[in-house]
Write a protein that holds these residues in place. Sequence first.
Motif, short mmCIF file in Angstrom:
data_model
loop_
_atom_site.label_atom_id
_atom_site.label_comp_id
_atom_site.label_asym_id
_atom_site.label_seq_id
_atom_site.Cartn_x
_atom_site.Cartn_y
_atom_site.Cartn_z
N GLU A 1 -21.01 44.07 -22.82
CA GLU A 1 -19.92 44.19 -23.79
C GLU A 1 -18.81 45.09 -23.25
N GLY A 2 -19.19 46.18 -22.59
CA GLY A 2 -18.20 47.07 -22.03
C GLY A 2 -17.32 46.38 -21.01
N VAL A 3 -17.93 45.63 -20.11
CA VAL A 3 -17.16 44.90 -19.10
C VAL A 3 -16.31 43.83 -19.76
N ARG A 4 -16.89 43.12 -20.70
CA ARG A 4 -16.16 42.06 -21.40
C ARG A 4 -14.91 42.59 -22.11
N GLU B 1 -11.09 41.58 -21.43
CA GLU B 1 -10.29 40.98 -22.51
C GLU B 1 -9.01 41.76 -22.79
N ALA B 2 -8.95 43.00 -22.33
CA ALA B 2 -7.72 43.77 -22.49
C ALA B 2 -6.65 43.36 -21.47
N LEU B 3 -7.07 42.58 -20.47
CA LEU B 3 -6.15 42.16 -19.40
C LEU B 3 -5.34 40.93 -19.77
N ARG B 4 -4.12 40.89 -19.23
CA ARG B 4 -3.34 39.67 -19.25
C ARG B 4 -3.91 38.72 -18.20
N PRO B 5 -3.58 37.43 -18.25
CA PRO B 5 -4.05 36.50 -17.22
C PRO B 5 -3.67 37.00 -15.82
N ALA B 6 -4.62 36.93 -14.91
CA ALA B 6 -4.45 37.37 -13.52
C ALA B 6 -4.29 38.88 -13.40
N GLY B 7 -4.65 39.62 -14.47
CA GLY B 7 -4.59 41.08 -14.41
C GLY B 7 -5.67 41.65 -13.52
N ALA B 8 -5.47 42.89 -13.07
CA ALA B 8 -6.40 43.52 -12.13
C ALA B 8 -7.38 44.44 -12.85
N LEU B 9 -8.65 44.35 -12.48
CA LEU B 9 -9.69 45.23 -13.02
C LEU B 9 -10.18 46.15 -11.91
N SER B 10 -10.16 47.45 -12.19
CA SER B 10 -10.70 48.46 -11.28
C SER B 10 -11.90 49.10 -11.96
N LEU B 11 -13.07 48.86 -11.40
CA LEU B 11 -14.32 49.31 -12.01
C LEU B 11 -15.03 50.27 -11.07
N LEU B 12 -15.38 51.45 -11.58
CA LEU B 12 -16.07 52.47 -10.78
C LEU B 12 -17.30 52.94 -11.53
N THR C 1 -21.10 43.32 -9.53
CA THR C 1 -20.33 42.09 -9.29
C THR C 1 -20.78 40.97 -10.21
N GLU C 2 -22.07 40.90 -10.49
CA GLU C 2 -22.56 39.88 -11.43
C GLU C 2 -21.98 40.12 -12.82
N ALA C 3 -21.90 41.38 -13.23
CA ALA C 3 -21.38 41.71 -14.56
C ALA C 3 -19.92 41.33 -14.71
N VAL C 4 -19.11 41.62 -13.70
CA VAL C 4 -17.68 41.32 -13.82
C VAL C 4 -17.40 39.83 -13.67
N GLU C 5 -18.18 39.16 -12.82
CA GLU C 5 -18.00 37.72 -12.67
C GLU C 5 -18.38 36.99 -13.95
N ALA C 6 -19.43 37.46 -14.63
CA ALA C 6 -19.84 36.85 -15.89
C ALA C 6 -18.78 37.03 -16.98
N ALA C 7 -17.95 38.07 -16.84
CA ALA C 7 -16.90 38.34 -17.82
C ALA C 7 -15.59 37.64 -17.48
N GLY C 8 -15.58 36.86 -16.39
CA GLY C 8 -14.38 36.10 -16.06
C GLY C 8 -13.48 36.72 -15.02
N VAL C 9 -14.05 37.50 -14.12
CA VAL C 9 -13.27 38.17 -13.08
C VAL C 9 -13.65 37.63 -11.71
N GLU C 10 -12.64 37.37 -10.90
CA GLU C 10 -12.85 36.99 -9.49
C GLU C 10 -12.86 38.26 -8.67
#
Length: 252
Positions: free
Chosen positions: A121-124, A128-139, A186-195
């Motif tokens: 849910e956190g990753v999702r 979802e706060a991103l615009r299309p093609a927006g960048a996610l930085s996860l640490l 990587t599995e978590a972010v890919e499942a949420a719709g991130v390349e």
Amino acid sequence: MSDPQRPRASLRTAVVWDVLEDALDRRVKAGGKESLDVLDTGGGSGNFAVPVARLGHRVTVVDPSPNALFALERRAAEAGVADRVRGVQGDIHGLFDVVERGGYDAVLCHGVLEYVDDVAEGVRNAVEALRPAGALSLLAAGLGGAVLARALAGHFTEARRALTDPDGRWGEGDPVPRRFTAEQLTEAVEAAGVEVGAVHGVRVFADLVPGVLVDTEPGALDALLRLEAAAAELPAFRSVATQLHVLGEKRG
């Protein structure tokens, strides 16, 4: 622009900052914008938010701590970017109670997933706060770094426990509720719709090197920073990093 938080703090932020700054610059050029809307979830007192604002971007920081947000306000004012930094009390689970869904060009989710009840849910929500093609930085905290650190400290039973524990914890006294492997993140972010674009190991060596050496040996800090940067993307070293950084782009 180098990490503005030198000298010692740069050991914790240098690799992430360099990658993040480059990602933001590419988004500016790709979108033809002068500045971006950036969301920093769990951004605390502004370790990243203030430097990002100094680049000219508008930053919204969501954090549950009033004290951290007060420190953020003071820090932004001292840096001369108070007009570009906004602090909002909240957390990743109730994110859309306080910010707009799909309203940001980039989202920073640093040091958050270790403490949430529901990682997916956190990753999702971050995505979802991103615009299309927006960048996610996860640490997030890395499992391998904790195992190595406990073993080198002579706590072999704790190291083995961290290695086999589902949450990567070495014992009841472990202050970190959860750790991850690069594959899990990587599995978590890919499942949420991130390349996924890149995965970096952060603090591969920094937490293992005696602080007195870095502080007193001429040139040691810069040499260590260069070593960290060189090892960050290599899988063999990434697997024993204290933290893992995932950079990706929202699909669609």
